[in-house]
Design an enzyme around this catalytic site. Structure first.
Site, mmCIF file in Angstrom:
data_model
loop_
_atom_site.group_PDB
_atom_site.id
_atom_site.type_symbol
_atom_site.label_atom_id
_atom_site.label_comp_id
_atom_site.label_asym_id
_atom_site.label_seq_id
_atom_site.Cartn_x
_atom_site.Cartn_y
_atom_site.Cartn_z
ATOM 1 N N SER A 76 21.509 27.606 42.675
ATOM 2 C CA SER A 76 22.613 26.691 42.948
ATOM 3 C C SER A 76 22.604 26.414 44.446
ATOM 4 C CB SER A 76 23.946 27.302 42.520
ATOM 5 O OG SER A 76 24.152 28.538 43.175
ATOM 6 N N LYS A 118 23.829 13.717 44.135
ATOM 7 C CA LYS A 118 24.061 14.976 43.411
ATOM 8 C C LYS A 118 24.557 14.607 42.016
ATOM 9 C CE LYS A 118 26.321 19.469 43.612
ATOM 10 N NZ LYS A 118 26.845 19.387 42.227
ATOM 11 N N ARG A 139 19.820 25.527 32.410
ATOM 12 C CA ARG A 139 19.767 26.370 33.607
ATOM 13 C C ARG A 139 20.237 27.789 33.299
ATOM 14 N NH1 ARG A 139 23.071 28.382 37.419
ATOM 15 N NH2 ARG A 139 22.207 28.687 39.503
ATOM 16 N N CYS A 403 60.704 40.943 44.677
ATOM 17 C CA CYS A 403 59.491 40.857 43.863
ATOM 18 C C CYS A 403 59.860 40.534 42.414
ATOM 19 C CB CYS A 403 58.721 42.170 43.928
ATOM 20 S SG CYS A 403 57.265 42.201 42.842
ATOM 21 N N CYS A 406 58.894 43.994 40.293
ATOM 22 C CA CYS A 406 59.488 45.324 40.491
ATOM 23 C C CYS A 406 60.845 45.276 41.179
ATOM 24 C CB CYS A 406 58.536 46.211 41.288
ATOM 25 S SG CYS A 406 58.335 45.720 43.018
#
Length: 663
Positions: A76, A118, A139, A403, A406
């Site tokens: 690649s 491309k 490929r 959070c 939690c």
């Protein structure tokens, strides 16, 4: 027979003019009449020439796809998002040639670059020997693909036979044209689903076991490289011309001498992009001189002598419904947009990245707003901003103060939000344990995310070091853990204590430090203590480590909780070690080695890593510059070529004897 051969010659000539030269010399109706006549004569006489255009379309349904090994790896390309990155690539190539010529008597030519489109289809690799197409493959992984020989025979402009009688592998892209897509969707059978885009049309065709269905897609192909050849060519442009001379439809190209010419070529291709019959998603820039390319070599993932400049991705608009906040392994809390489902480049998108709160505010993104959506690199959906056509009420996106998992207080560091509750925040702990136990890290066999979740929830695991305190009896209290499974996991955890230094460094989850960087650190500093004490300035001297990574490493080891966790791991018996390969004593040091065939004790990756640890340069093909060929079972053409060139051939047993002799 002569009439059949004359028809084959004419029809192939007409196909070449139509598909390769883009210059039709007969009407479609006239071609069809001749084609039907050829088909009738072949059926009557039962005489079939494999180069006949009637042999392109199969009439069979295959049972499965067989795996096949490519002779050389299909790489690649490194990606460039900005013109400045292309310029940096050009400068790197120029600098390489200048430095090489200062120290070598045989000079490299001034860099020239070949610029091509491309192509955005399905990569194929077609093998020819004695002028015949013998195999086609996808490929795949780059080393192993799927055999699509029968499917490839439906590609309208793929030669079944060529003039060149040697052995070559031709690398190209199978494409579905816009006209073919429109025609296919206009003639759907009952309950058939329309094709969404050209790339999926091509990929789906070649990965279809029903050859009739493959043929319905009317694929074409463009070719741009020889992934294997016994023909000596000096320039990439010569490869393209050679392919064209053999009847392959090659991608258009420009030869450029500097960045300004490359920049102009990129712009020219960009201007015609929308008018093409096939999809392209960028431009490939590659060194023209093959010897310079060989000397520049490869990184782990891609060649250093080529780069792909990516065009801006396609965009669409949709409604942002809500925002979801997720906690990562490092404690960073990331916003994810929940979208009204929308099709983008043939894919239904329901979620997208929002990066961070600063980015949200800068782009003025709100719940209920209609937003511009883009797939960066045609892969990752990203919200670019809001449209002016938003209707109805919108609502500000508010950052969480605690959070979401939690309930701990959130802190802001730079533009990012973090939950600092590393002990009892489930997503952080579970993801950290999974990473620590992964194959590239401590390689604890039999460990899964489900196991990590149970350890957190039922055994109250609050740190990585707690893994080494688990007992067999505790594991047997978990779901689906019986005596054998519990014993195996305990043994795997115990075995992981004796580990390679680079695996241990990677397992710690240092921000921005992947496995390669961990390996580079170990090679430079030799011990964990040296890595931990390394200064910012010492770190940036390591190849491929920049300021961001260096700062991440320094900041990581400054943390008191990290110091405590490391000390606990060492007290519990974790012993990372670094063994430097003594390549100076190896007979393979600075030698070019090719491995071929099936080896008993090594996979392809393992033999490559072993040889490199012995100082060898591992090549994919045999040449006069090859010093050794390690031959396993079914070695094939590489073995034959080594014999012809007089290259020293080693059995696997002899190879291991040589390794043992220098220990």
């Amino acid at each position: 027979m002569k009439l059949i051969e004359d028809l084959i010659e004419k029809l192939n000539k007409y196909s070449y003019s139509y598909y390769v030269l883009d210059n039709p010399i007969v009407a479609d109706k006239e071609y069809d009449i001749m084609y039907d006549e050829l088909k009738r004569l072949e059926e009557e006489t039962e005489y079939i020439n494999p180069n006949s255009p009637t042999q392109r379309v199969g009439d069979i349904i295959l049972d499965k796809f067989e795996k096949t090994h490519h002779k050389n790896k299909l790489w690649s390309l490194d990606k460039a998002q900005k013109k400045d990155e292309v310029k940096a690539f050009v400068n790197k190539c120029v600098k390489f040639v200048e430095q090489y010529n200062l120290t070598h008597s045989e000079k490299l030519p001034s860099p020239q670059f070949v610029v091509t489109q491309k192509l955005d289809g399905l990569t194929i690799n077609c093998s020819y020997n004695e002028s015949r197409l013998i195999k086609s493959a996808t490929r795949g992984t780059g080393e192993i693909g799927e055999d699509i020989t029968e499917q490839s025979k439906t590609i309208l402009n793929l030669p079944n036979a060529i003039n060149y009688s040697g052995e070559i592998d031709v690398h190209g892209e199978a494409l579905m044209t816009k006209n073919a897509l429109e025609q296919y969707n206009s003639n759907l059978k009952v309950n058939e689903t329309p094709l969404k885009n050209l790339r999926n049309g091509a990929a789906g065709a070649l990965r279809n076991l029903n050859i009739k269905e493959t043929a319905r897609r009317k694929l074409v192909a463009q070719f741009y490289d020889l992934s294997y050849t016994d023909k000596k060519l000096k320039k990439y442009s010569e490869i393209l011309l050679f392919l064209k001379s053999q009847g392959f439809n090659i991608t258009e190209y420009n030869i450029c001498n500097n960045f300004d010419e490359i920049n102009q070529a990129i712009d020219n291709i960009g201007e015609v992009r929308s008018s093409l019959q096939y999809d392209i998603d960028g431009v490939v820039i590659r060194l023209n001189d093959i010897e310079t390319s060989r000397l520049m070599g490869y990184t782990i993932k891609c060649p250093k002598y080529a780069i792909a400049y990516k065009f801006k991705a396609k965009e669409t608009t949709t409604k942002l419904i809500d925002v979801e906040w997720n906690v990562g392994r490092s404690g960073r809390i990331n916003p994810t947009a929940i979208l009204e489902p929308v099709e983008l480049a043939g894919v239904i998108v329901k979620r997208a990245t929002l990066n961070n709160m600063d980015d949200i505010k800068r782009k003025k993104i709100k719940k209920g707003a209609r937003v511009f959506l883009r797939r960066s690199n045609d892969v990752i959906p990203e919200i670019m901003g809001v449209t002016e056509e938003t209707e109805g009420e919108t609502k500000e996106i508010e950052a969480p103060t605690i959070c979401p998992y939690c309930g701990s207080e959130i802190v802001k560091e730079g533009v990012h939000l973090f939950c600092e509750n590393t002990l009892s925040c489930k997503p952080q702990m579970v993801k950290s344990i999974v990473h620590f136990a992964s194959r590239k890290a401590m390689n604890i066999e039999g460990f899964s995310e489900k196991t990590a979740e149970q350890l957190f929830e039922k055994l109250n695991i609050k740190s990585i070091s707690d893994l080494y305190r688990i007992t067999k009896e505790e594991l047997m209290s978990l779901d689906k853990f019986k005596d054998k499974k519990a014993s195996n996991l305990i043994n795997a955890i115990e075995k992981s204590k004796e580990c390679d230094l680079d695996s241990f460094v990677y397992s710690l989850g240092i921000p921005n430090v992947g496995k390669k960087t961990a390996t580079d650190l170990c090679k430079q500093f030799k011990s964990f203590e040296n890595i931990k004490k390394a200064s910012y300035f010492e770190l940036i001297l390591v190849q491929d480590i920049g300021s961001i990574v260096a700062k991440s490493i320094v900041d990581f080891f400054k943390q008191e909780k990290i110091e405590k966790s490391l000390n606990e791991l060492f007290k519990l018996g974790v012993k990372p070690s670094y063994e430097e390969s003594e390549v100076s004593e190896s007979v393979f040091n600075d030698k070019t080695v090719v491995a071929t065939g099936s080896l008993q004790n090594y996979s392809r990756t393992e033999i490559k890593e072993k040889l490199e640890s012995l100082g060898a340069k591992v090549a994919g093909s045999v040449s006069k510059k090859t010093d050794y060929v390690i031959a396993g079972e079914n070695a094939g053409s590489k073995y034959d070529k080594a014999v012809a060139l007089g290259v020293k051939i080693l059995t696997e047993e002899k190879f291991e004897e040589l390794i043992e002799s220098v220990k």
